[in-house]
Motif scaffolding. Structure first.
Motif, PDB file in Angstrom:
ATOM      1  N   GLN A 117      65.343  45.430  43.315  1.00 53.98           N
ATOM      2  CA  GLN A 117      65.367  43.991  43.532  1.00 53.98           C
ATOM      3  C   GLN A 117      64.348  43.246  42.681  1.00 53.98           C
ATOM      4  OE1 GLN A 117      67.727  42.474  45.674  1.00 53.98           O
ATOM      5  NE2 GLN A 117      68.497  44.558  45.435  1.00 53.98           N
ATOM      6  N   GLY A 118      63.774  43.921  41.703  1.00 56.15           N
ATOM      7  CA  GLY A 118      62.828  43.262  40.811  1.00 56.15           C
ATOM      8  C   GLY A 118      61.430  43.112  41.366  1.00 56.15           C
ATOM      9  N   LEU A 119      61.062  43.882  42.376  1.00 56.19           N
ATOM     10  CA  LEU A 119      59.708  43.808  42.922  1.00 56.19           C
ATOM     11  C   LEU A 119      58.724  44.422  41.936  1.00 56.19           C
ATOM     12  CD1 LEU A 119      60.281  44.822  46.658  1.00 56.19           C
ATOM     13  CD2 LEU A 119      59.876  42.534  45.742  1.00 56.19           C
ATOM     14  N   VAL A 120      57.564  43.792  41.803  1.00 58.79           N
ATOM     15  CA  VAL A 120      56.509  44.304  40.933  1.00 58.79           C
ATOM     16  C   VAL A 120      55.240  44.472  41.749  1.00 58.79           C
ATOM     17  CG1 VAL A 120      57.481  43.298  38.840  1.00 58.79           C
ATOM     18  CG2 VAL A 120      55.875  41.967  40.205  1.00 58.79           C
ATOM     19  N   ARG A 121      54.501  45.500  41.457  1.00 57.96           N
ATOM     20  CA  ARG A 121      53.224  45.746  42.114  1.00 57.96           C
ATOM     21  C   ARG A 121      52.102  45.558  41.101  1.00 57.96           C
ATOM     22  NH1 ARG A 121      50.906  51.052  41.630  1.00 57.96           N
ATOM     23  NH2 ARG A 121      52.076  52.371  40.160  1.00 57.96           N
ATOM     24  N   TYR A 122      50.925  45.263  41.605  1.00 63.78           N
ATOM     25  CA  TYR A 122      49.774  45.030  40.742  1.00 63.78           C
ATOM     26  C   TYR A 122      48.920  46.287  40.678  1.00 63.78           C
ATOM     27  CZ  TYR A 122      51.021  40.129  40.707  1.00 63.78           C
ATOM     28  OH  TYR A 122      51.679  38.944  40.530  1.00 63.78           O
ATOM     29  N   LEU A 123      48.473  46.611  39.483  1.00 61.87           N
ATOM     30  CA  LEU A 123      47.666  47.796  39.242  1.00 61.87           C
ATOM     31  C   LEU A 123      46.192  47.433  39.299  1.00 61.87           C
ATOM     32  CD1 LEU A 123      49.690  49.198  36.196  1.00 61.87           C
ATOM     33  CD2 LEU A 123      50.045  49.677  38.624  1.00 61.87           C
ATOM     34  N   HIS A 124      45.414  48.284  39.936  1.00 60.21           N
ATOM     35  CA  HIS A 124      43.988  47.994  40.038  1.00 60.21           C
ATOM     36  C   HIS A 124      43.307  48.186  38.694  1.00 60.21           C
ATOM     37  CE1 HIS A 124      42.668  52.187  39.724  1.00 60.21           C
ATOM     38  NE2 HIS A 124      43.693  52.511  40.525  1.00 60.21           N
ATOM     39  N   SER A 180      32.104  37.133  40.535  1.00 62.59           N
ATOM     40  CA  SER A 180      32.734  36.026  39.813  1.00 62.59           C
ATOM     41  C   SER A 180      33.419  36.458  38.524  1.00 62.59           C
ATOM     42  CB  SER A 180      31.697  34.961  39.490  1.00 62.59           C
ATOM     43  OG  SER A 180      30.662  35.504  38.680  1.00 62.59           O
ATOM     44  N   VAL A 181      33.503  37.769  38.296  1.00 62.29           N
ATOM     45  CA  VAL A 181      34.131  38.239  37.068  1.00 62.29           C
ATOM     46  C   VAL A 181      35.623  37.903  37.089  1.00 62.29           C
ATOM     47  CG1 VAL A 181      34.609  40.534  38.019  1.00 62.29           C
ATOM     48  CG2 VAL A 181      34.408  40.242  35.546  1.00 62.29           C
ATOM     49  N   GLU A 182      36.150  37.487  35.959  1.00 62.37           N
ATOM     50  CA  GLU A 182      37.552  37.094  35.861  1.00 62.37           C
ATOM     51  C   GLU A 182      38.412  38.335  35.607  1.00 62.37           C
ATOM     52  OE1 GLU A 182      38.325  34.025  33.124  1.00 62.37           O
ATOM     53  OE2 GLU A 182      36.892  32.604  33.987  1.00 62.37           O
ATOM     54  N   LEU A 183      39.241  38.647  36.585  1.00 63.84           N
ATOM     55  CA  LEU A 183      40.125  39.812  36.497  1.00 63.84           C
ATOM     56  C   LEU A 183      41.564  39.352  36.347  1.00 63.84           C
ATOM     57  CD1 LEU A 183      38.633  42.109  39.293  1.00 63.84           C
ATOM     58  CD2 LEU A 183      38.403  42.380  36.823  1.00 63.84           C
ATOM     59  N   HIS A 184      42.260  39.925  35.412  1.00 60.18           N
ATOM     60  CA  HIS A 184      43.678  39.662  35.226  1.00 60.18           C
ATOM     61  C   HIS A 184      44.414  40.979  35.463  1.00 60.18           C
ATOM     62  CE1 HIS A 184      42.841  35.663  33.633  1.00 60.18           C
ATOM     63  NE2 HIS A 184      41.893  36.221  32.877  1.00 60.18           N
ATOM     64  N   LEU A 185      45.043  41.086  36.623  1.00 59.10           N
ATOM     65  CA  LEU A 185      45.692  42.335  37.005  1.00 59.10           C
ATOM     66  C   LEU A 185      46.996  42.510  36.248  1.00 59.10           C
ATOM     67  CD1 LEU A 185      45.194  42.272  40.890  1.00 59.10           C
ATOM     68  CD2 LEU A 185      43.792  43.425  39.168  1.00 59.10           C
TER      69      LEU A 185
END
Length: 484
Positions: A35-42, A85-90
């Motif tokens: 169904q097009g679900l996506v998960r985020y990687l740490h 406060s570090v900017e994380l882009h998963l």
């Protein structure tokens, strides 16, 4: 005449399908991975070090340690601190069948979905057989047994979730379930004493019919008859069952509310989807009102449907009510993908909340927050699906009692077995089979279709009511209390 006839054959065929084909072609696996679900990687340790400079070692300076984050024990080769406060882009990746195998409650979700699909096929084929192929048969419906098993399988994961709260010593969740259980016990007691002119369950008339048939059955066997106090006992049993199921529906309702609010953020630029979500939220209220005759059945009876010559009757109104419930289930299934994706997106939301805090945080804590969201995906799916399958199973059971020809046939005459025949093994077996069929016919006359139909109709209404109340409580909680 066979007691079950062709229904046994149909059940055995679909049991084979359930055992052989479902491990290969699974509806539950399709819902999660197609169904097009996506998960985020740490983020990895190297990415966190690059974002925070060289990073800082932990206080003990060891490179191998064991970090515990919210009850999840994780082994890390190196532990260091980074700024909150570090900017994380998963980064994200689509779900695959191998990704969901270790998830908690994965097997329960797959089993409930596959058994639901199998039950739907069994009930459909049984209906076709009873109404088109053999309309005058007087067989016993095995489809009701399938529906009853589906109800049990739908409640089992919800019970396991509540017990997991107790084992993990989360007293707040257990107390909340107990509070709602007591609330639904009081609500059920109030609902059960309301007159049928206000809420049409017809439980009193169904109980009177049951008492009369049961007394006749017991009198033939010279047993004590049922007294006048049985109506109170009958209502108390229904009330306690309602309270138990209502307590189990507490967290599924709160989960629907949280996913609904998160889904609105995803559909911010899609007004049509937002309208469907709001309609889905109000749909149960309309369904509950269909059991109130002054505002639903009474004004419509006798009216002619515009554009046709069909007059609205009681049976047509009952069919409309059932179709409305099926439409509600379909809408919830359509929105399932959006709500699951909204839950997976909470990984980014939690990291955004961490960025607003001051101080430092360990790398293992950040990785644990992202991983934990995905680990509980099937728990969320169970909370969204099991109430639907519970209502669907009760609805199918109600329709099987309504449409099937369950009028008790006159008891067959007992076999005239003489002393000479009793010496024969064939005649003895034949007499035992006839006696067994006679006993089943008498039991079916006791548990009449009116009783079973009224009970299932009440449970459909109450399950919908409990799920709606807990959903609205969840919206109030997440909108006002959490944000406050």
């Amino acid at each position: 005449m066979a007691v079950f006839g062709a229904q046994v054959v149909v059940s055995l065929i679909f049991l084979s399908f359930l055992q052989k084909l479902c491990p290969i072609y699974s509806l539950g696996r399709w819902l999660l991975t197609r169904q097009g679900l996506v998960r985020y990687l740490h983020p990895t340790d190297d990415e966190l070090k690059a974002l925070s400079g060289n990073g800082q070692r932990s206080a003990n300076g060891k490179k191998s340690r064991k970090t515990v984050n919210k009850g999840v024990q994780q082994n890390s080769t190196e532990s260091f601190q980074v700024s909150r406060s570090v900017e994380l882009h998963l980064s994200h990746a689509p779900l695959t069948p191998f990704d969901i195998l270790p998830l908690r409650f994965y097997s329960e979700f797959i089993w409930v979905m596959d058994f639901t699909l199998t039950t739907a096929f069994v009930v459909t084929l049984t209906y076709i057989h009873e109404h088109f192929l053999s309309p005058h048969t007087n067989e016993y419906g095995l489809s009701s047994l399938w529906c009853f098993l589906l109800m049990l399988f739908s409640l089992k994961p919800l019970i396991n979730i509540v017990f997991s709260y107790k084992i993990s010593q989360n007293s707040g969740e257990v107390v909340l379930c107990c509070i709602f259980g007591f609330f639904f016990l009081i609500s059920a007691m109030i609902v059960l004493i309301i007159d049928d002119k206000t809420l049409e369950f017809h439980l009193v008339s169904a109980h009177d019919s049951f008492t009369e048939s049961a007394n006749q059955f017991l009198s033939k066997r010279e047993l004590s008859v049922i007294g006048d106090g049985s109506l109170v006992t009958f209502r108390m049993v229904l009330a306690f069952i309602s309270a138990l199921v209502g307590a189990l529906l507490t967290f599924p309702g709160v989960r629907v509310a949280k996913c609904h609010l998160d889904s609105l953020l995803i559909a911010r630029d899609r007004p049509l989807l937002q309208m469907i979500m709001y309609a889905d939220l109000l749909f149960p209220v309309f369904i509950l009102s269909l059991w109130v005759p002054p505002i639903s059945r009474t004004p419509l009876l006798g009216k002619v449907i515009p554009g046709t010559a069909v007059e609205i009757s009681d049976s047509l109104f009952d069919l409309f009510r059932d179709v409305t419930i099926v439409s509600f289930i379909i809408v919830r299934m359509v929105l399932l993908r959006h709500r699951l994706q909204a839950y997976l997106n909470t990984a980014c939301t939690k990291l955004e909340a961490i960025r607003k805090e001051a101080g430092k945080i360990y790398n293992t804590e950040i990785q644990g927050i992202v991983t934990q969201v995905f680990y509980y995906l099937c728990v969320v799916a169970v909370q969204l699906i099991c109430p639907l399958t519970l209502i669907a199973a009760t609805l199918l059971m109600n329709r099987s009692f309504t449409s099937a020809n369950v009028a008790a046939s006159p008891p067959a005459a007992a076999a005239n077995v003489t002393d000479a025949d009793s010496e024969s093994l064939v005649n003895s077996v034949r007499a035992n089979i006839q006696e067994f069929s006679l006993s089943l016919s008498e039991l079916r006359s006791v548990f009449s279709s009116n009783l079973l139909q009224s009970v299932t109709s009440y449970f459909i209404w109450f399950f919908m009511y409990a799920w709606t109340v807990t959903t609205y409580f969840g919206i109030f909680y997440h909108t006002y209390l959490v944000r406050a």
